[in-house]
Enzyme design. Structure first.
Site, PDB file in Angstrom:
ATOM      1  N   THR A 102     -17.183   0.286   0.944  1.00  0.00           N
ATOM      2  CA  THR A 102     -15.780   0.505   1.604  1.00  0.00           C
ATOM      3  C   THR A 102     -15.761   2.514   1.410  1.00  0.00           C
ATOM      4  OG1 THR A 102     -15.187   0.651  -1.006  1.00  0.00           O
ATOM      5  CG2 THR A 102     -15.497  -1.391  -0.118  1.00  0.00           C
TER       6      THR A 102
ATOM      7  N   LYS B 162     -10.739   2.484 -16.028  1.00  0.00           N
ATOM      8  CA  LYS B 162     -11.149   0.755 -15.605  1.00  0.00           C
ATOM      9  C   LYS B 162     -11.480   0.142 -16.883  1.00  0.00           C
ATOM     10  CE  LYS B 162     -10.471   0.819 -10.729  1.00  0.00           C
ATOM     11  NZ  LYS B 162     -10.041   0.322 -10.475  1.00  0.00           N
TER      12      LYS B 162
ATOM     13  N   TYR C 249     -11.935   8.296 -14.151  1.00  0.00           N
ATOM     14  CA  TYR C 249     -12.381   6.672 -13.414  1.00  0.00           C
ATOM     15  C   TYR C 249     -12.772   5.971 -13.747  1.00  0.00           C
ATOM     16  CZ  TYR C 249     -13.657   3.496  -9.792  1.00  0.00           C
ATOM     17  OH  TYR C 249     -13.088   1.915  -8.922  1.00  0.00           O
TER      18      TYR C 249
ATOM     19  N   ASN D 109      -4.905  -4.165  -7.242  1.00  0.00           N
ATOM     20  CA  ASN D 109      -6.315  -3.655  -6.919  1.00  0.00           C
ATOM     21  C   ASN D 109      -5.933  -1.907  -6.678  1.00  0.00           C
ATOM     22  OD1 ASN D 109      -8.710  -4.538  -5.206  1.00  0.00           O
ATOM     23  ND2 ASN D 109      -7.427  -3.877  -3.680  1.00  0.00           N
TER      24      ASN D 109
ATOM     25  N   ASP E 282       0.367  -0.918  -0.411  1.00  0.00           N
ATOM     26  CA  ASP E 282       0.021   0.041  -0.455  1.00  0.00           C
ATOM     27  C   ASP E 282       1.221   1.261   0.163  1.00  0.00           C
ATOM     28  OD1 ASP E 282      -3.513  -0.091   1.098  1.00  0.00           O
ATOM     29  OD2 ASP E 282      -2.246   1.594   1.196  1.00  0.00           O
TER      30      ASP E 282
HETATM   31  P1  NAD Z   1      -9.959   1.408  -0.590  1.00  0.00           P
HETATM   32  O1  NAD Z   1      -9.873   3.273  -0.967  1.00  0.00           O
HETATM   33  O2  NAD Z   1     -10.990   0.790   0.581  1.00  0.00           O
HETATM   34  O3  NAD Z   1      -8.884   0.924  -1.139  1.00  0.00           O
HETATM   35  C1  NAD Z   1      -7.897   1.131  -1.540  1.00  0.00           C
HETATM   36  C2  NAD Z   1      -6.306   1.568  -0.756  1.00  0.00           C
HETATM   37  O4  NAD Z   1      -4.832   1.701  -2.307  1.00  0.00           O
HETATM   38  C3  NAD Z   1      -6.517   2.314  -0.695  1.00  0.00           C
HETATM   39  O5  NAD Z   1      -5.267   1.879   1.305  1.00  0.00           O
HETATM   40  C4  NAD Z   1      -4.949   3.275  -0.408  1.00  0.00           C
HETATM   41  O6  NAD Z   1      -4.923   3.345  -0.118  1.00  0.00           O
HETATM   42  C5  NAD Z   1      -4.511   1.982  -1.819  1.00  0.00           C
HETATM   43  N1  NAD Z   1      -3.675   3.416  -3.052  1.00  0.00           N
HETATM   44  C6  NAD Z   1      -4.388   3.912  -3.709  1.00  0.00           C
HETATM   45  N2  NAD Z   1      -3.332   4.816  -4.184  1.00  0.00           N
HETATM   46  C7  NAD Z   1      -1.987   4.165  -4.130  1.00  0.00           C
HETATM   47  C8  NAD Z   1      -0.786   3.708  -4.825  1.00  0.00           C
HETATM   48  N3  NAD Z   1      -0.772   4.911  -6.311  1.00  0.00           N
HETATM   49  N4  NAD Z   1      -0.311   2.742  -4.593  1.00  0.00           N
HETATM   50  C9  NAD Z   1      -0.453   1.604  -3.950  1.00  0.00           C
HETATM   51  N5  NAD Z   1      -1.431   1.781  -2.833  1.00  0.00           N
HETATM   52  C10 NAD Z   1      -2.384   3.246  -3.058  1.00  0.00           C
HETATM   53  O7  NAD Z   1     -10.934   1.294  -1.874  1.00  0.00           O
HETATM   54  P2  NAD Z   1     -11.607  -0.574  -1.974  1.00  0.00           P
HETATM   55  O8  NAD Z   1     -12.572  -0.220  -2.296  1.00  0.00           O
HETATM   56  O9  NAD Z   1     -11.170  -1.657  -1.668  1.00  0.00           O
HETATM   57  O10 NAD Z   1     -10.941  -0.370  -3.985  1.00  0.00           O
HETATM   58  C11 NAD Z   1     -10.216  -1.359  -3.935  1.00  0.00           C
HETATM   59  C12 NAD Z   1      -9.898  -1.547  -5.952  1.00  0.00           C
HETATM   60  O11 NAD Z   1     -11.628  -2.018  -6.369  1.00  0.00           O
HETATM   61  C13 NAD Z   1      -9.990  -0.091  -6.645  1.00  0.00           C
HETATM   62  O12 NAD Z   1      -9.148  -0.427  -7.613  1.00  0.00           O
HETATM   63  C14 NAD Z   1     -11.311   0.377  -7.016  1.00  0.00           C
HETATM   64  O13 NAD Z   1     -11.146   1.406  -7.946  1.00  0.00           O
HETATM   65  C15 NAD Z   1     -11.873  -1.073  -7.048  1.00  0.00           C
HETATM   66  N6  NAD Z   1     -13.304  -0.522  -6.684  1.00  0.00           N
HETATM   67  C16 NAD Z   1     -14.005  -0.441  -6.206  1.00  0.00           C
HETATM   68  C17 NAD Z   1     -15.170  -0.165  -6.262  1.00  0.00           C
HETATM   69  C18 NAD Z   1     -16.109   0.460  -4.422  1.00  0.00           C
HETATM   70  O14 NAD Z   1     -17.467   0.541  -4.805  1.00  0.00           O
HETATM   71  N7  NAD Z   1     -15.518   0.638  -3.537  1.00  0.00           N
HETATM   72  C19 NAD Z   1     -16.035  -0.828  -6.959  1.00  0.00           C
HETATM   73  C20 NAD Z   1     -15.800  -1.236  -7.802  1.00  0.00           C
HETATM   74  C21 NAD Z   1     -14.223  -0.839  -8.382  1.00  0.00           C
END
Ligand code: NAD
Length: 258
Positions: free
Chosen positions: A193, A162, A158, A90, A37
């Site tokens: 989340t 994706k 965004y 991720n 992270d």
């Molecule tokens: P989250 O914000 O809870 O976790 C994301 C993590 O990524 C955080 O811990 C953050 O510190 C870390 N991060 C951010 N930038 C970074 C970087 N440059 N290098 C390393 N780490 C980094 O989000 P989540 O909901 O667990 O999302 C995870 C993935 O799922 C993402 O790619 C997000 O786009 C995707 N996603 C989420 C949703 C949703 O509704 N939450 C829906 C579709 C897709």
């Protein structure tokens, strides 16, 4: 017997949400986990949870949009655990100033693309050769249902990032299919989340989004982790170049139940 016994898994964005839930589940299933992270404290907290539950993990601070950091995190997997079999790209961001084409600044576009799209590219760039050295494995790239559906509350950077993840995953799957490296995308629906709840910050905004979800609720990080586990494990051994949509039915819906 765990479904990931003997495997080394690297998970980016492991300090929160899907990444943390996956680190916990993968370790329970026998994997040694590299928790990456940009926020070292949260990655370390995930490792502490894994270890407290009897698993094995190590924390690495890395910015996935950096070439040097991406190379270092993969190196850490090989140095610490002797190989790499599962690469879960991720980490991702959703910027609060991301909007329509007019409103979105170049800086927001570049930052989003750098982390969400280039970050996945770099994870594959360094992760796939490491997996080949380990005799093959599974890459999982987190895309999103927004790669399929447009919204009137836009986040163009965004959404575009994706779409890039989906297309990139497909092509790399074809390229590496005969090396024993599978590449698939995981496309979550709207989740309860940090990332989405910060954006949908009032009850009204949450309800507006839920209107479109046939199941009528947000998904959970644990539910994404279970889907990722399937893609990571040999249970999905004939699946590559594919997308796992785990979205409560949102992409299937035209009209949802009242
Ligand atoms: P989250 O914000 O809870 O976790 C994301 C993590 O990524 C955080 O811990 C953050 O510190 C870390 N991060 C951010 N930038 C970074 C970087 N440059 N290098 C390393 N780490 C980094 O989000 P989540 O909901 O667990 O999302 C995870 C993935 O799922 C993402 O790619 C997000 O786009 C995707 N996603 C989420 C949703 C949703 O509704 N939450 C829906 C579709 C897709």
């Amino acid at each position: 017997m765990g479904r990931l016994d003997g495997k080394v898994a690297l998970i980016t964005g492991a300090g929160s949400g899907i990444g943390r839930a996956s680190a916990t589940l993968f370790a329970q299933e026998g994997a040694q986990v590299v928790c990456v992270d940009i926020d070292e404290a949260t990655a370390t907290a995930t490792v502490d949870m894994v270890v407290a539950a009897g698993g094995e993990a190590v924390a690495v601070r890395a910015d996935v949009s950096s070439v040097a950091d991406s190379e270092t995190m993969v190196q850490a997997a090989e140095d610490t655990f002797g190989g790499l079999h599962v690469m879960f790209n991720n980490a991702g961001i959703m910027h609060s100033d991301d909007g329509d084409a007019q409103a979105t600044s170049e800086e927001v576009w570049d930052l989003t693309m750098d982390i969400n799209a280039k970050g996945v590219f770099l994870g594959c760039k360094f992760g796939i050769p490491a997996m080949t050295r380990s005799g093959g494995g599974s890459v999982i790239n987190t895309a999103s249902f927004v790669a399929h559906l447009g919204a009137a509350t836009p986040q163009v950077a965004y959404t575009a990032s994706k779409g890039a993840v989906l297309a990139l995953s497909r092509e790399l799957a074809v390229v590496h299919a005969r090396e024993g490296v599978r590449v698939n995308a995981l496309s979550p629906g709207p989740l309860r989340t940090e990332l989405l709840m910060k954006f949908l910050d009032t009850e009204e905004k949450k309800q507006r989004r839920l209107i479109h979800v046939p199941m009528g609720r947000f998904g959970l990080a644990d539910e994404m982790a279970k889907a990722a586990l399937f893609l990571a494990s040999d249970d999905s051994s004939y699946i590559t170049g594919s997308e796992f949509l785990v979205d409560g039915g949102i992409t299937a819906a035209y009209v949802t139940p009242e």
